[in-house]
Design an enzyme around this catalytic site. Structure first.
Site, PDB file in Angstrom:
ATOM      1  N   HIS A 149      -5.953   9.252  -0.505  1.00 31.48           N
ATOM      2  CA  HIS A 149      -5.844   8.486   0.742  1.00 31.48           C
ATOM      3  C   HIS A 149      -6.660   9.093   1.893  1.00 31.48           C
ATOM      4  CE1 HIS A 149      -3.922   6.134   4.016  1.00 31.48           C
ATOM      5  NE2 HIS A 149      -3.580   5.292   3.060  1.00 31.48           N
ATOM      6  N   HIS A 161      -5.960   2.580  -4.594  1.00 33.22           N
ATOM      7  CA  HIS A 161      -5.923   2.901  -3.159  1.00 33.22           C
ATOM      8  C   HIS A 161      -6.419   4.333  -2.943  1.00 33.22           C
ATOM      9  CE1 HIS A 161      -4.976   1.885   0.897  1.00 33.22           C
ATOM     10  NE2 HIS A 161      -3.902   2.658   1.023  1.00 33.22           N
ATOM     11  N   ASP A 213       0.820  -1.209   0.000  1.00 34.82           N
ATOM     12  CA  ASP A 213       0.000   0.000   0.000  1.00 34.82           C
ATOM     13  C   ASP A 213       0.858   1.266   0.000  1.00 34.82           C
ATOM     14  OD1 ASP A 213      -2.176  -1.672   0.220  1.00 34.82           O
ATOM     15  OD2 ASP A 213      -2.990  -0.727   2.027  1.00 34.82           O
ATOM     16  N   HIS A 261       3.877  -2.188   3.093  1.00 33.54           N
ATOM     17  CA  HIS A 261       3.834  -0.816   2.586  1.00 33.54           C
ATOM     18  C   HIS A 261       5.120  -0.465   1.844  1.00 33.54           C
ATOM     19  CE1 HIS A 261       0.783  -0.840   5.761  1.00 33.54           C
ATOM     20  NE2 HIS A 261       0.218   0.175   5.127  1.00 33.54           N
TER      21      HIS A 261
END
Length: 217
Positions: free
Chosen positions: A83, A79, A28, A174
């Site tokens: 964010h 994503h 991510d 991540h």
């Protein structure tokens, strides 16, 4: 009306099933020019695929990394654009975050097939699930979270993954940071990188196969 939900593990009735002990690596908050290339190098070294849930603003600013991810056989997924916590967003903002992120990915790499989405912070709302489904995206959560973003140390990341995985597990890691954090710092994900180089061979030694996320319908 069909109830919408996210997927936190890949069930046995999907393409690969769990008979061959499949595991799915996901990343991510990238792409990040200081982190993502090194993550890709490790994946290439071991010849394993991953899914990168990218932030749309980063896809716009780092199109060459989006193209490299796709060229090396990985999946680029949604994503959102900036964010946000989608549970705090209105319907139009949720839709904009989802649609614009997919558009940014395709603009960076027209060959990309955007099939999956993950909500920022793992916070799903009914609106986010509905808008994702309307955009043709399957909502993906995770089942193994070593909290590598908190920098607990490479050993802790490795142990957390190996202790929690089972066939069908979706591992959350991540390769970047949200826009409101200092995501461009060199060494930001050095612990994740070190852990990854140990996690992959350890999973193989335990008989797991690391595979791309299967398509869902």
């Amino acid at each position: 009306m069909k109830h919408l939900d996210y997927i936190h593990e890949v069930p046995s009735n999907c393409d690969y099933g769990t008979e061959d002990r499949s595991i799915y690596l996901t990343f991510d908050d990238g792409p990040n020019p200081h982190c993502t290339p090194e993550i890709l190098d490790v994946l290439a070294e071991y010849g394993v695929p991953a899914t990168f849930f990218v932030i749309g603003t980063y896809a716009k600013s780092q199109p060459e990394l989006i193209r490299r991810i796709v060229a090396e056989g990985h999946e680029v997924a949604n994503h959102t654009m900036t964010h946000p916590d989608l549970s705090t967003c209105g319907p139009h903002e949720v839709e904009r975050e989802i649609v614009e992120a997919s558009e940014a990915i395709i603009a960076a790499c027209p060959q990309a097939a955007v099939r999956h989405i993950r909500a920022p912070y793992g916070v799903w709302s009914e609106e986010a699930l509905t808008r994702s489904a309307s955009a043709g995206l399957t909502a993906i959560h995770w089942s193994a979270d070593p909290r590598d973003w908190s920098r607990p140390g490479a050993n802790a990341i490795v142990d957390a993954v190996l202790d929690s995985v089972r066939p069908g597990a979706i591992v959350l890691l991540h390769d970047g940071c949200p826009p409101d954090e200092s995501g461009a710092l060199t060494g930001l994900r050095d612990q994740t990188l070190m852990a990854l180089s140990r996690i992959v061979p350890a999973l193989h030694e335990r008989g797991f196969a690391i595979r791309p996320l299967p398509p869902h319908h």
